[in-house]
Design an enzyme around this catalytic site. Structure first.
Site, PDB file in Angstrom:
ATOM      1  N   ARG A  61       0.671  -1.210   0.129  1.00 18.51           N
ATOM      2  CA  ARG A  61       0.076   0.041  -0.019  1.00 18.51           C
ATOM      3  C   ARG A  61       0.963   1.257  -0.157  1.00 18.51           C
ATOM      4  O   ARG A  61       1.770   1.267   0.914  1.00 18.51           O
ATOM      5  CB  ARG A  61      -0.904  -0.046   1.333  1.00 18.51           C
ATOM      6  CG  ARG A  61      -1.675   1.276   1.500  1.00 18.51           C
ATOM      7  CD  ARG A  61      -2.809   1.177   2.357  1.00 18.51           C
ATOM      8  NE  ARG A  61      -3.738   0.717   1.896  1.00 18.51           N
ATOM      9  CZ  ARG A  61      -4.885   0.697   2.502  1.00 18.51           C
ATOM     10  NH1 ARG A  61      -5.179   1.455   3.580  1.00 18.51           N
ATOM     11  NH2 ARG A  61      -6.049   0.236   2.230  1.00 18.51           N
ATOM     12  N   HIS A  88      -7.598   1.105  -5.954  1.00 15.00           N
ATOM     13  CA  HIS A  88      -7.794   0.141  -4.950  1.00 15.00           C
ATOM     14  C   HIS A  88      -8.551  -1.141  -5.704  1.00 15.00           C
ATOM     15  O   HIS A  88      -9.508  -1.544  -5.141  1.00 15.00           O
ATOM     16  CB  HIS A  88      -8.453   0.864  -3.849  1.00 15.00           C
ATOM     17  CG  HIS A  88      -8.387   0.090  -2.374  1.00 15.00           C
ATOM     18  ND1 HIS A  88      -7.632  -0.805  -2.212  1.00 15.00           N
ATOM     19  CD2 HIS A  88      -8.936   0.745  -1.430  1.00 15.00           C
ATOM     20  CE1 HIS A  88      -7.914  -1.093  -1.001  1.00 15.00           C
ATOM     21  NE2 HIS A  88      -8.517  -0.441  -0.536  1.00 15.00           N
ATOM     22  N   GLN A  95     -10.338  -3.705  -3.093  1.00 13.27           N
ATOM     23  CA  GLN A  95     -11.440  -3.538  -2.453  1.00 13.27           C
ATOM     24  C   GLN A  95     -12.601  -3.672  -3.579  1.00 13.27           C
ATOM     25  O   GLN A  95     -13.546  -4.110  -3.124  1.00 13.27           O
ATOM     26  CB  GLN A  95     -11.374  -1.805  -2.156  1.00 13.27           C
ATOM     27  CG  GLN A  95     -12.884  -1.319  -1.697  1.00 13.27           C
ATOM     28  CD  GLN A  95     -12.920  -1.880  -0.305  1.00 13.27           C
ATOM     29  OE1 GLN A  95     -12.371  -1.840   0.534  1.00 13.27           O
ATOM     30  NE2 GLN A  95     -14.301  -2.635  -0.095  1.00 13.27           N
ATOM     31  N   ASP A 114     -17.363   7.187  -0.645  1.00 16.61           N
ATOM     32  CA  ASP A 114     -16.206   6.952  -0.048  1.00 16.61           C
ATOM     33  C   ASP A 114     -16.014   8.323   0.547  1.00 16.61           C
ATOM     34  O   ASP A 114     -16.576   9.384   0.448  1.00 16.61           O
ATOM     35  CB  ASP A 114     -15.113   6.740  -1.213  1.00 16.61           C
ATOM     36  CG  ASP A 114     -13.796   6.222  -0.467  1.00 16.61           C
ATOM     37  OD1 ASP A 114     -13.762   6.097   0.893  1.00 16.61           O
ATOM     38  OD2 ASP A 114     -12.742   5.998  -1.100  1.00 16.61           O
ATOM     39  N   CYS A 145     -16.320   1.380   1.111  1.00 19.40           N
ATOM     40  CA  CYS A 145     -15.292   0.692   1.367  1.00 19.40           C
ATOM     41  C   CYS A 145     -14.748   0.788   2.829  1.00 19.40           C
ATOM     42  O   CYS A 145     -13.908  -0.261   3.385  1.00 19.40           O
ATOM     43  CB  CYS A 145     -13.928   0.941   0.399  1.00 19.40           C
ATOM     44  SG  CYS A 145     -13.352   2.581   0.737  1.00 19.40           S
ATOM     45  N   ARG A 184     -13.173  -8.623   1.845  1.00 20.76           N
ATOM     46  CA  ARG A 184     -11.864  -8.446   1.534  1.00 20.76           C
ATOM     47  C   ARG A 184     -10.978  -9.621   1.942  1.00 20.76           C
ATOM     48  O   ARG A 184     -10.009  -9.868   1.131  1.00 20.76           O
ATOM     49  CB  ARG A 184     -11.423  -7.070   2.282  1.00 20.76           C
ATOM     50  CG  ARG A 184     -12.105  -5.897   2.256  1.00 20.76           C
ATOM     51  CD  ARG A 184     -11.480  -5.310   0.708  1.00 20.76           C
ATOM     52  NE  ARG A 184     -10.102  -5.163   0.676  1.00 20.76           N
ATOM     53  CZ  ARG A 184      -9.431  -4.032   1.110  1.00 20.76           C
ATOM     54  NH1 ARG A 184     -10.154  -3.203   1.923  1.00 20.76           N
ATOM     55  NH2 ARG A 184      -8.056  -4.312   1.157  1.00 20.76           N
TER      56      ARG A 184
HETATM   57  N1   CP Z   1     -10.897   0.049   2.965  1.00 20.28           N
HETATM   58  C1   CP Z   1      -9.981  -0.393   3.286  1.00 20.28           C
HETATM   59  O1   CP Z   1      -8.878  -0.777   2.332  1.00 20.28           O
HETATM   60  O2   CP Z   1      -9.608   0.051   4.499  1.00 20.28           O
HETATM   61  P1   CP Z   1      -8.345   0.000   5.423  1.00 20.28           P
HETATM   62  O3   CP Z   1      -7.558   1.514   4.868  1.00 20.28           O
HETATM   63  O4   CP Z   1      -8.625   0.197   6.771  1.00 20.28           O
HETATM   64  O5   CP Z   1      -7.288  -0.895   4.771  1.00 20.28           O
HETATM   65  N1  NVA Z   2     -10.090   6.921  -0.850  1.00 15.26           N
HETATM   66  C1  NVA Z   2      -9.660   6.244   0.367  1.00 15.26           C
HETATM   67  C2  NVA Z   2      -9.824   4.672   0.537  1.00 15.26           C
HETATM   68  C3  NVA Z   2      -9.336   4.162   1.910  1.00 15.26           C
HETATM   69  C4  NVA Z   2      -9.506   2.644   1.832  1.00 15.26           C
HETATM   70  C5  NVA Z   2      -8.290   6.738   0.460  1.00 15.26           C
HETATM   71  O1  NVA Z   2      -7.366   6.513  -0.335  1.00 15.26           O
HETATM   72  O2  NVA Z   2      -7.830   7.336   1.623  1.00 15.26           O
END
Ligand code: CP
Ligand code: NVA
Length: 308
Positions: free
Chosen positions: A107, A134, A137, A225, A266, A294
């Protein structure tokens, strides 16, 4: 060896078999305590590195638990504590990590970091979120929709809010799984045009409608989101909130969708901002099923990557 970098970079037949395998693995362990191993142990003897340059609850825990259920072991690493955060190149990090582990999930911020990792690693690399997409997700989201409502192909999905990384992976999924997608948000926060054009080129309808009530009309699924993603500057908070407030998903807006329309987010959610408690906790909300899925979807993604 297969990387899992994005939904548009993965063959539709492979995507379909990942979803089907995830559903089968989920039902095979239904009702068991979370720590019980799966009957199959396809990751026995495998070591998986989970690298986080941003915070995470779901991604971190679901990958870790998923690897253990399949018999593998994990190393959870934070980017800032690695030499990666102190000047070692991504390419060298990828080469070194490949000598120790069988699979890397990362990530990160810039998509280029992910791509460089994948280019130089000799083991598969999974995208656990970048500023741009992402994919894990949205694999869980497709699985969740189909679990509740059957095939997603030909359905209408409406996104309300920021045209962000999660929307981008929905656009990839629209093209690959064959569903229609409407984006409803302020022009200043539109998604990259390329995501929309690429989905349209695959034959699905992708609309932009600035009127949220019209946008959700006929929707089988309404998604939103956070209004401020992890890579967004907090200094723009007030301006973004003002622009996005008309796109809040509330009970009144949901009345314009189909009566059985599902609601997804998400998570993490900012309750009272992008979605109200009434919707988050309402009968059509499947936000916690998404979170659970997930786990199952990523287990199938890891099997695909390792060919096991
Ligand atoms: N939805 C998601 O990716 O959550 P986290 O940021 O908690 O991993
Ligand atoms: N759009 C959000 C998703 C988090 C899972 C971010 O990138 O922070």
């Amino acid at each position: 060896m297969n990387h899992f970098l994005d939904i548009d970079k993965t063959d539709p037949a492979a995507l379909r078999s990942i979803i089907d395998q995830a559903a089968a693995m989920k039902s095979a362990r239904a009702g068991r305590p979370k720590g019980t191993p799966d009957d199959d142990q396809p990751l026995a003897g495998r070591m998986v590195a989970l690298i986080f340059e941003k915070p995470s609850t779901r991604t971190r825990v679901s990958f870790d638990v998923g690897v253990r259920q399949m018999g593998g072991q994990t190393l959870v690493l934070s980017g800032g504590e690695m030499q990666l955060g102190h000047g070692e190149t991504i390419a060298d990090t990828a080469r070194v990590m490949s000598r120790y582990v069988d699979l890397i999930m990362i990530r990160t911020f810039e998509e280029d970091t992910l791509l460089e990792m994948a280019e130089h690693a000799t083991v598969p690399v999974i995208n656990g979120l970048t500023n741009r997409t992402h994919p894990c997700q949205i694999m869980a989201d497709v699985m969740t929709f189909e679990e509740h409502r059957g095939p997603i192909a030909g359905r209408k999905v409406t996104w309300c809010g920021d045209g962000n990384n999660v929307f981008a992976s929905f656009a990839h999924a629209a093209g690959q799984f064959g569903f229609d997608l409407t984006f409803s948000g302020p022009e200043t926060l539109d998604p990259e045009r390329g995501f929309i054009d690429a989905a349209r080129a695959k034959g699905v309808t992708v609309d932009i409608d600035r009127n949220p009530e019209r946008a959700v009309t006929g929707a089988d699924l309404v998604v939103t989101d956070t209004w401020i993603s992890m890579h967004d500057s907090q200094t723009a908070k007030e301006r973004r909130h003002n622009q996005l407030r008309p796109y809040q998903v509330n009970a009144e807006l949901m009345k314009h969708a189909k009566p059985d329309a599902l609601f997804m987010h998400c998570l993490p959610a900012h309750r009272g901002e992008e979605a109200t408690n009434e919707v988050m906790d309402g009968p059509n909300s499947v936000v916690f099923d998404e979170a659970e899925n997930r786990l199952h979807a990523q287990k199938a993604i890891m099997r695909y990557c390792l060919g096991v």
